[in-house]
Design a protein around this motif. Structure first.
Motif, PDB file in Angstrom:
ATOM      1  N   TYR A  36       0.860  -1.187   0.000  1.00  0.00           N
ATOM      2  CA  TYR A  36       0.000   0.000   0.000  1.00  0.00           C
ATOM      3  C   TYR A  36       0.889   1.228   0.000  1.00  0.00           C
ATOM      4  N   ARG A  37       0.503   2.199  -0.824  1.00  0.00           N
ATOM      5  CA  ARG A  37       1.311   3.414  -0.931  1.00  0.00           C
ATOM      6  C   ARG A  37       0.384   4.620  -1.103  1.00  0.00           C
ATOM      7  N   LYS A  38       0.717   5.659  -0.377  1.00  0.00           N
ATOM      8  CA  LYS A  38      -0.050   6.897  -0.507  1.00  0.00           C
ATOM      9  C   LYS A  38       0.450   7.668  -1.716  1.00  0.00           C
ATOM     10  N   CYS A  39      -0.477   8.242  -2.443  1.00  0.00           N
ATOM     11  CA  CYS A  39      -0.106   8.935  -3.672  1.00  0.00           C
ATOM     12  C   CYS A  39       0.443  10.349  -3.409  1.00  0.00           C
ATOM     13  N   CYS A  44      -6.906  13.230  -1.946  1.00  0.00           N
ATOM     14  CA  CYS A  44      -7.187  11.820  -2.283  1.00  0.00           C
ATOM     15  C   CYS A  44      -7.678  11.079  -1.042  1.00  0.00           C
ATOM     16  N   CYS A  46      -6.802   8.323  -0.005  1.00  0.00           N
ATOM     17  CA  CYS A  46      -5.728   7.573   0.657  1.00  0.00           C
ATOM     18  C   CYS A  46      -4.947   8.435   1.641  1.00  0.00           C
ATOM     19  N   HIS A  47      -5.150   9.736   1.628  1.00  0.00           N
ATOM     20  CA  HIS A  47      -4.387  10.645   2.480  1.00  0.00           C
ATOM     21  C   HIS A  47      -4.481  10.257   3.958  1.00  0.00           C
ATOM     22  N   ASP A  48      -5.677   9.855   4.399  1.00  0.00           N
ATOM     23  CA  ASP A  48      -5.889   9.502   5.804  1.00  0.00           C
ATOM     24  C   ASP A  48      -6.010   7.990   6.026  1.00  0.00           C
ATOM     25  N   LYS A  49      -5.743   7.206   5.008  1.00  0.00           N
ATOM     26  CA  LYS A  49      -5.877   5.746   5.115  1.00  0.00           C
ATOM     27  C   LYS A  49      -4.550   5.079   4.765  1.00  0.00           C
ATOM     28  N   GLY A  51      -3.486   3.690   1.994  1.00  0.00           N
ATOM     29  CA  GLY A  51      -2.925   4.003   0.683  1.00  0.00           C
ATOM     30  C   GLY A  51      -3.526   3.135  -0.401  1.00  0.00           C
ATOM     31  N   HIS A  52      -3.034   3.324  -1.619  1.00  0.00           N
ATOM     32  CA  HIS A  52      -3.504   2.551  -2.770  1.00  0.00           C
ATOM     33  C   HIS A  52      -2.784   1.203  -2.812  1.00  0.00           C
TER      34      HIS A  52
END
Length: 124
Positions: A36-39, A44, A46-49, A51-52
């Motif tokens: 998992y990686r934040k973009c 987005c 994913c900023h608080d989770k 990631g993608h």
């Protein structure tokens, strides 16, 4: 077990492993991972989770680490190919161990035959 029988057993095991090695038809070196990686985009989701989700294969080539994304449709294929590669390398190590043991047994066999042969003549 006699040295002769041990040598024959090792040769049977070695032949079996070589046959297994020659049956591999699909191999890719490297390791498949899901990460998992934040973009990095502030707006987005994913900023608080976490990631993608990214599916990647990583391998080493000429001393450099390489990474490539794997399409969804090829995930099962790449998993099988990388697992086959690991299994192939494992079997090669087994052959190396058998070869070492084989050499040691042949050396012992040779010494035994020489010793017996020398006993046949009093001047040796």
């Amino acid at each position: 077990m006699s040295t002769t029988n041990e040598i024959k057993n090792i040769e049977r095991k070695r032949t079996q492993i070589i046959t297994e090695l020659l049956n591999f038809r699909l191999m890719i070196p490297g390791s498949f991972k899901e990460v998992y990686r934040k973009c990095g985009k502030q707006n987005c989701w994913c900023h608080d989770k976490a990631g993608h989700l990214l599916r990647r294969i990583t391998w080493s080539e000429n001393g450099h680490s390489k990474t490539k994304a794997i399409p969804e449709k090829d995930i099962d294929w790449i998993k099988e190919a990388t697992e086959n590669y690991r299994e192939f390398r494992k079997k090669r190590k087994e052959i190396q161990k058998l070869d070492k043991n084989f050499k040691e047994l042949l050396d012992a066999y040779e010494k035994g035959i020489i010793k017996k042969s020398r006993l046949l003549r009093d001047y040796l």
